[in-house]
Write an enzyme that holds these catalytic residues in place. Structure first.
Site, short mmCIF file in Angstrom:
data_model
loop_
_atom_site.label_atom_id
_atom_site.label_comp_id
_atom_site.label_asym_id
_atom_site.label_seq_id
_atom_site.Cartn_x
_atom_site.Cartn_y
_atom_site.Cartn_z
N TRP A 323 0.84 -1.20 0.00
CA TRP A 323 0.00 0.00 0.00
C TRP A 323 0.88 1.26 0.00
CZ3 TRP A 323 -0.21 4.04 3.49
CH2 TRP A 323 -1.28 4.92 3.36
N HIS A 324 2.02 1.15 0.71
CA HIS A 324 2.89 2.32 0.83
C HIS A 324 3.51 2.71 -0.50
CE1 HIS A 324 2.54 1.56 5.13
NE2 HIS A 324 2.91 2.82 5.29
N GLY A 325 3.86 1.75 -1.29
CA GLY A 325 4.49 2.12 -2.56
C GLY A 325 4.73 0.91 -3.43
#
Lengths: 474, 361
Positions: A323-325
């Site tokens: 989700w972060h990257g």
């Protein structure tokens, strides 16, 4: 439009000026327009995405409210999830997966050529996608009544203080506040002002002054930093990311309070955690609870066997990492966090051969060693998170182990970490992340001094170059 | 007095006292800082006491590459005259900051400026800053330099520039609050705290056995905030090397016409006051030559030479051989060669007929 700019100040003056004179229904209309202006200031084209997402979830929510048939309801939910995750997939992950596929094919001698997709990542897409999905899922689960007014729902999705970097609000918490007339209490006004000031201080003064030194160490091809500098840079990044992200959340919450709206707390002094589970109850709380409620629990949570629980933890954290990257370092970071949670669960709950009696509280030494170990495990996680590549992680770790020394030429890296870290520690140790610092002991006497010192430090150390918030890229 | 009033008084009195204390402290720090004393305010103070013969203005290349003592010494040897020269070179200063500073010197000391040769830095035959009044003419990190001597009409002109709202608001705020040392001196105080803090930290670490690694970068001049550490040197080198990439070279655009460039206008302003003006070449490594050896830059060079010729302004080249090893960070001259450059520059200036006619009483 960043919170720490003159542009935002001008924007806020206009918005709050109007907000305080308009009647309730017009307040919401004005806030919706302001939120779209705020978002459109980055790239007005992406307004179509947020509008599309809003429209789909609003309509799906309405249909879910009308539909009684379980199968049909599930179809509507799938439609919403596919739409939201599809947008996220295309704009955030398509390039990553295409490149990873090309790399994998290359390993097998199958040359597909370099994959270059010039897809611009819309700011805050991960945040508002999760926020709007939580609404549809809650309506599906009948935990929430579908909202009648499109305007209120659109404002819930696009509410500008927390639109681009959270906290990821729940519909059950934010929507009712948006749908009712609001009264701003005096204490809310004070808390809001304090949160904005403290958040901006953390971001602009602490995080942005440390950032350039950390960036130097993490430059690709850096071959000069000693192990000592690398370790300092990792500690420095721990401070930077905390101040950057919690600073944003504080400003968002402060802005909300000035409108009489309560936005959920996103951080609760995370670095005092003594185990991974506690850390995730203190760090990015809105994401960790989202992942728990909408991913971990539906996967089975801890209701199955030990192995199933471990699998659920790992899958949840890997997806949390992703989700972060869109990069393998984030996947690795997710795996690492998953392994920490599994290890902790095994150590505390699932071991049969040694179990600490629950009634006995931890001794001072136990608490300190748990904290010390946990803080360093978190820092190791930040190394994975910050590194540009897996190779760089290995390189930095190798230098810490094999070339650990303190070089006087690298004092410029150590200095800001100690100086700004010290200021942060002093304030945090006293104020304990309280929304209202007046509740802290000694505030009556020391409050004016603390506030003035903060203002002078901000004046002196406000950086000349404005830096984006780290979480904007997610 | 009620509790509420006492509380209110406490909340007004304590911050006021602290802010007043800081204002005084900041004024003291600023008065003794490098920023103030080595910049136009310092020159103005010197001109009040006696004549200044040479002012060198430019970037950090002039700041660290020119030893005024060696220059004065060589000038004395060559001509038998004692001269006073001041080095006003400064990294990230910008054309407008120098323009406003020179304008202020002319205003305060018109006679002194008539006898003072102002030499403006050049490298590879080009001026270091080519901003015009239509550009965002300041470096964000050094905005205060521009604001110090700005006038109301400058501010109005700046607001007319098509630029970012944030930059404009920042300059307006600084301009309006510039009489307060809390605002005007904040960069100086910040640098002083950092510098003193790092020095103290170095001393503590040295006491516990830490040492500086020996590297070639310590041959960079130590003064004027130039970074000598390996990381800083690498950043500087990367910056230069990046500029030599094919994409960067292909993206070059012609510089604005000389008449529009602020530094050229500064030379005309000095000339208008009757003061002599020159351009001194600083030494640069082959990388910088490579950046400026494109067709676009050759044209710019030709245009500038034609412009200076038309006005009879001397360009002083220094006949001194250097190689890339003389520039540890690919930008600044090695400490060991600064004296030699300064003496060579003095000799070249003495030998320049054009400068001699410029300096004619």
């Amino acid at each position: 439009m960043l919170f720490n700019t003159w542009t935002f100040l001008a924007f806020a003056v206009v918005v709050f000026g109007l907000y305080y004179v308009l009647p309730f229904r017009w307040q919401n209309r004005m806030l919706l327009v302001a939120s779209y202006v705020f978002y459109g200031a980055w790239d007005w084209r992406f307004l179509s995405l947020i509008l599309f997402s809003t429209l789909v979830d609003f309509l799906v929510g309405r249909r879910l409210g009308q539909e009684a048939d379980a199968g049909r309801r599930r179809q509507w939910l799938v439609l919403s999830c596919v739409t939201n995750l599809g947008l996220l997939g295309v704009f955030k992950y398509l390039g990553f997966f295409a490149q990873s596929f090309a790399d994998l094919a290359h390993l097998f001698g199958w040359n597909v050529g370099p994959v270059t997709l010039h897809i611009v990542l819309p700011v805050g897409i991960s945040f508002y996608t999760f926020q709007t999905m939580s609404y549809t899922i809650d309506v599906y689960r009948r935990k929430l009544e579908p909202v009648e007014s499109f305007q209120d729902f659109a404002l819930f999705v696009a509410y500008f203080p927390q639109l681009v970097a959270g906290p990821i609000e729940r519909a059950s918490h934010l929507l009712p506040q948006l749908m009712q007339p609001r009264r701003i209490r005096r204490d809310q006004f004070f808390e809001g002002s304090w949160l904005i000031a403290w958040g901006l201080f953390k971001k602009a003064v602490v995080a942005d002054n440390i950032a350039p030194r950390i960036d130097e160490v993490f430059l690709p091809g850096n071959d000069w930093a000693t192990g000592g500098a690398c370790l300092v840079a990792i500690y420095g990044f721990a401070i930077q990311i905390y101040c950057d992200f919690s600073g944003y959340s504080d400003v968002a919450r402060g802005l909300g309070k000035l409108m009489g709206i309560d936005i959920m707390r996103n951080f609760q002094i995370p670095y005092i955690a003594t185990n991974p589970s506690e850390f995730w109850r203190r760090w990015h709380i809105s994401l960790s609870t989202w992942l728990r409620d909408y991913l971990y629990v539906p996967l089975g949570g801890n209701r199955g066997s030990k192995l199933q629980t471990y699998r659920n933890l790992l899958v949840t954290m890997i997806l949390g990492g992703l989700w972060h990257g869109a990069a393998w370092t984030f996947v690795l970071w997710g795996v690492y966090q998953g392994v920490l949670l599994i290890g902790h669960r095994w150590f505390v709950l699932d071991r049969k051969w040694f179990r600490r009696p629950e009634s006995r509280p931890l001794s001072m030494i136990e608490r300190f060693s748990s904290w010390f170990l946990m803080f360093h495990l978190v820092c190791l996680g930040w190394l994975i998170f910050r590194a540009k590549s897996v190779e760089q992680i290995g390189n930095i770790l190798r230098r810490i182990v094999s070339d650990f020394r303190i070089d006087l030429d690298e004092v410029h890296i150590l200095w800001p970490v100690l100086f700004f870290g010290g200021i942060l520690l002093a304030y945090d140790a006293w104020l304990r992340n309280a929304d209202d610092p007046r509740t802290r002991p000694g505030w009556k006497l020391l409050g004016p001094i603390a506030v003035t010192v903060l203002a002078i430090l901000a004046l002196v150390f406000w950086p000349p170059h404005i830096q984006q918030f780290i979480y904007f890229q997610f | 007095m009620g509790r509420r009033w006492k509380n209110l008084l406490w909340w007004i009195g304590v911050p006021s006292l602290l802010l007043a204390g800081c204002e005084i402290a900041f004024r003291v720090i600023e008065k003794h800082s490098y920023s103030r004393s080595a910049w136009y305010e310092g020159v103005s103070d010197r001109m009040s006491q006696g004549p200044v013969d040479f002012l060198f203005i430019g970037t950090s290349r002039t700041a660290v590459g020119l030893d005024t003592g060696a220059f004065e010494d060589e000038w004395r040897k060559q001509t038998g005259q004692d001269v006073v020269c001041v080095n006003l070179g400064r990294g990230f200063s910008g054309a407008a900051a120098h323009y406003f500073g020179l304008r202020e010197l002319i205003r305060r000391h018109p006679e002194s400026m008539r006898h003072c040769t102002v030499s403006i830095e050049m490298s590879t035959g080009l001026l270091p800053f080519h901003d015009t009044w239509k550009d965002d003419w300041y470096f964000p990190g050094n905005a205060q330099l521009v604001v110090d001597y700005m006038r109301w009409d400058d501010l109005v002109r700046f607001l007319g520039v098509e630029g970012a709202f944030d930059a404009q608001a920042g300059i307006v705020a600084r301009y309006l609050l510039r009489s307060s040392a809390l605002v005007a001196g904040r960069r100086t105080v910040q640098q002083t705290i950092e510098w003193r803090g790092q020095r103290a930290l170095r001393a503590i670490l040295a006491r516990v056995g830490a040492a500086a690694r020996t590297n070639a970068h310590s041959t960079l001049p130590a003064s004027r905030q130039l970074r000598q550490d390996a990381g800083g040197v690498k950043l500087q080198r990367d910056l230069i090397v990046d500029n030599t990439s094919a994409e960067a070279l292909a993206a070059q655009t012609p510089r604005p016409p000389c008449d529009e460039q602020i530094l050229c206008q500064a030379s005309l302003m000095l000339r208008g006051n009757g003061g002599p003006v020159a351009f001194h070449e600083v030494l640069v490594p082959s990388y910088v030559w490579r950046v400026n050896d494109t067709e676009v830059r050759r044209n710019d060079r030709r245009e500038f030479t034609a412009w200076s010729d038309s006005l009879g302004l001397p360009i002083i080249s220094v006949p001194m051989a250097v190689n890339d090893d003389d520039f540890p960070d690919l930008s600044h001259l090695r400490r060991e060669r600064v004296g030699e450059y300064s003496r060579s520059l003095a000799r070249a200036m003495v030998a320049s007929d054009r400068l001699a006619s410029e300096r004619k009483p």
